[in-house]
Design an enzyme around this catalytic site. Structure first.
Site, PDB file in Angstrom:
ATOM      1  N   GLY A  19       0.771  -1.245   0.000  1.00 22.96           N
ATOM      2  CA  GLY A  19       0.000   0.000   0.000  1.00 22.96           C
ATOM      3  C   GLY A  19       0.797   1.286   0.000  1.00 22.96           C
ATOM      4  N   GLU A  74       4.155   4.075   6.058  1.00 23.99           N
ATOM      5  CA  GLU A  74       2.947   3.258   5.863  1.00 23.99           C
ATOM      6  C   GLU A  74       1.872   4.061   5.150  1.00 23.99           C
ATOM      7  OE1 GLU A  74       1.356   0.775   5.434  1.00 23.99           O
ATOM      8  OE2 GLU A  74       1.214  -0.625   7.106  1.00 23.99           O
ATOM      9  N   ASP A  75       0.964   3.346   4.540  1.00 16.84           N
ATOM     10  CA  ASP A  75      -0.143   4.016   3.864  1.00 16.84           C
ATOM     11  C   ASP A  75      -1.214   4.459   4.859  1.00 16.84           C
ATOM     12  OD1 ASP A  75      -0.851   1.389   4.455  1.00 16.84           O
ATOM     13  OD2 ASP A  75      -1.680   0.933   2.489  1.00 16.84           O
ATOM     14  N   ASP A 103      -4.867   1.720  10.881  1.00 19.77           N
ATOM     15  CA  ASP A 103      -6.286   1.430  11.086  1.00 19.77           C
ATOM     16  C   ASP A 103      -6.441   0.849  12.501  1.00 19.77           C
ATOM     17  OD1 ASP A 103      -8.985   1.056  10.205  1.00 19.77           O
ATOM     18  OD2 ASP A 103      -8.548  -0.970   9.583  1.00 19.77           O
ATOM     19  N   LYS A 149      -6.797   6.379  10.881  1.00 19.37           N
ATOM     20  CA  LYS A 149      -8.217   6.266  11.259  1.00 19.37           C
ATOM     21  C   LYS A 149      -8.270   6.023  12.762  1.00 19.37           C
ATOM     22  CE  LYS A 149      -9.721   3.529   7.310  1.00 19.37           C
ATOM     23  NZ  LYS A 149     -10.469   2.310   6.957  1.00 19.37           N
ATOM     24  N   PHE A 151     -13.858   3.170   4.261  1.00 14.68           N
ATOM     25  CA  PHE A 151     -12.844   2.415   3.532  1.00 14.68           C
ATOM     26  C   PHE A 151     -12.410   3.205   2.296  1.00 14.68           C
ATOM     27  CE2 PHE A 151     -10.748  -0.872   1.146  1.00 14.68           C
ATOM     28  CZ  PHE A 151     -10.034  -1.505   2.151  1.00 14.68           C
ATOM     29  N   VAL A 152     -11.138   3.502   2.246  1.00  9.17           N
ATOM     30  CA  VAL A 152     -10.622   4.365   1.180  1.00  9.17           C
ATOM     31  C   VAL A 152      -9.685   3.611   0.243  1.00  9.17           C
ATOM     32  CG1 VAL A 152     -10.874   6.488   2.515  1.00  9.17           C
ATOM     33  CG2 VAL A 152      -8.740   5.203   2.672  1.00  9.17           C
ATOM     34  N   ASP A 195      -5.586  -0.224  -1.699  1.00  3.28           N
ATOM     35  CA  ASP A 195      -6.401  -1.124  -2.513  1.00  3.28           C
ATOM     36  C   ASP A 195      -7.654  -1.595  -1.788  1.00  3.28           C
ATOM     37  OD1 ASP A 195      -5.020  -2.857  -0.594  1.00  3.28           O
ATOM     38  OD2 ASP A 195      -5.824  -4.509  -1.778  1.00  3.28           O
ATOM     39  N   ARG A 249      -5.322   0.713  -6.759  1.00  5.20           N
ATOM     40  CA  ARG A 249      -4.059   1.315  -6.280  1.00  5.20           C
ATOM     41  C   ARG A 249      -3.574   2.427  -7.203  1.00  5.20           C
ATOM     42  NH1 ARG A 249      -2.029  -1.980  -2.115  1.00  5.20           N
ATOM     43  NH2 ARG A 249      -2.336  -4.220  -2.366  1.00  5.20           N
TER      44      ARG A 249
HETATM   45  P1  IMP Z   1      -4.370  -2.414  10.634  1.00  2.00           P
HETATM   46  O1  IMP Z   1      -3.513  -3.604  10.980  1.00  2.00           O
HETATM   47  O2  IMP Z   1      -5.822  -2.682  10.947  1.00  2.00           O
HETATM   48  O3  IMP Z   1      -3.891  -1.120  11.210  1.00  2.00           O
HETATM   49  O4  IMP Z   1      -4.420  -2.345   9.066  1.00  2.00           O
HETATM   50  C1  IMP Z   1      -3.462  -1.750   8.354  1.00  2.00           C
HETATM   51  C2  IMP Z   1      -3.565  -2.189   6.926  1.00  2.00           C
HETATM   52  O5  IMP Z   1      -4.929  -2.449   6.528  1.00  2.00           O
HETATM   53  C3  IMP Z   1      -3.099  -1.079   6.036  1.00  2.00           C
HETATM   54  O6  IMP Z   1      -1.713  -1.153   5.830  1.00  2.00           O
HETATM   55  C4  IMP Z   1      -3.905  -1.316   4.784  1.00  2.00           C
HETATM   56  O7  IMP Z   1      -3.222  -2.254   3.980  1.00  2.00           O
HETATM   57  C5  IMP Z   1      -5.190  -1.927   5.258  1.00  2.00           C
HETATM   58  N1  IMP Z   1      -6.266  -0.924   5.367  1.00  2.00           N
HETATM   59  C6  IMP Z   1      -6.831  -0.437   6.480  1.00  2.00           C
HETATM   60  N2  IMP Z   1      -7.786   0.471   6.194  1.00  2.00           N
HETATM   61  C7  IMP Z   1      -7.805   0.572   4.860  1.00  2.00           C
HETATM   62  C8  IMP Z   1      -8.584   1.372   3.929  1.00  2.00           C
HETATM   63  O8  IMP Z   1      -9.449   2.188   4.279  1.00  2.00           O
HETATM   64  N3  IMP Z   1      -8.297   1.187   2.618  1.00  2.00           N
HETATM   65  C9  IMP Z   1      -7.362   0.312   2.167  1.00  2.00           C
HETATM   66  N4  IMP Z   1      -6.608  -0.435   2.986  1.00  2.00           N
HETATM   67  C10 IMP Z   1      -6.837  -0.311   4.319  1.00  2.00           C
HETATM   68 MG    MG Z   2      -0.637  -1.679   3.869  1.00  4.10          MG
END
Ligand code: IMP
Ligand code: MG
Length: 181
Positions: free
Chosen positions: A43, A98-99, A102, A130, A151-152, A158, A164
């Site tokens: 990402g 990081e992108d 979450d 977020k 969700f973006v 992606d 992407r």
């Molecule tokens: P986390 O482990 O829940 O913090 O998730 C992180 C990963 O989930 C990110 O690196 C993204 O790959 C994916 N992710 C979380 N939210 C989104 C979103 O809104 N759009 C796309 N990918 C997301």
């Molecule tokens: Mg990612």
């Protein structure tokens, strides 16, 4: 606008401006030091490519890939490294790029793992955050934008490996992933 996108959150121009501001902060904070950027695939590849071209401090780049098991629009607590770094980070000033942050599941695991390798310093730069979704606390050093719980996609992000390539960040229509409109 792509037919599956409900609303554009950040245009190309807004993204460019914010990336320039983040790079300016990083250039200032790391003045006189050498920086090692670690991009978390996949990402963050677009953000990383734009950020690195705005940096003036000497830097190297490396990549790692993780999969957080879980499908659809949320990750799980189980994180697996699918591609490890090529370089040794011990004694280096490391900035993880990081992108999106979450739940924090992926990054809290990753940062702990990297910390154990004894970098001189370890910081985190994420384009999007977020905060409402956080389950595991993660310390953020540089944040592009805080966004609501939606969700973006685009600019590297992606859904099911698609979107992407969009040059902007948009909210995906919930109908695409079987959610409520
Ligand atoms: P986390 O482990 O829940 O913090 O998730 C992180 C990963 O989930 C990110 O690196 C993204 O790959 C994916 N992710 C979380 N939210 C989104 C979103 O809104 N759009 C796309 N990918 C997301
Ligand atoms: Mg990612």
């Amino acid at each position: 606008m792509h037919k599956d996108v409900k609303e554009i959150l950040f245009s190309e121009e807004q993204l460019k401006q914010r990336v320039e501001q983040l790079a300016a902060e990083i250039n200032r904070d790391y003045a006189g030091q050498e920086l090692m950027l670690i991009s978390v695939l996949r990402g963050s590849f677009v953000f990383m490519a734009d950020l690195v071209r705005e940096l003036t401090v000497p830097c190297t780049v490396d990549f790692m890939a993780v999969s957080s098991y879980g499908s659809g629009t949320s990750s799980s607590g189980q994180v697996q490294i699918t591609k490890d770094l090529s370089e040794d980070i011990s004694g280096q000033h490391v900035l993880v790029v990081e992108d999106i942050l979450d739940s924090g599941n992926t990054l809290s695991y990753l940062l702990e793992l990297l910390r154990a390798r004894k970098p001189a310093s370890l910081r985190l730069c994420t384009l999007l955050d977020k905060p409402e979704r956080r389950i595991k606390p993660v310390q953020l050093d540089y944040t592009g934008f805080s966004i609501p719980d939606a969700f973006v996609v685009g600019y590297g992000l992606d859904y099911d490996e698609h979107y992407r390539n969009l040059p902007y960040i948009g909210i995906l229509k919930p109908s695409v992933y079987g959610g409520e409109e």
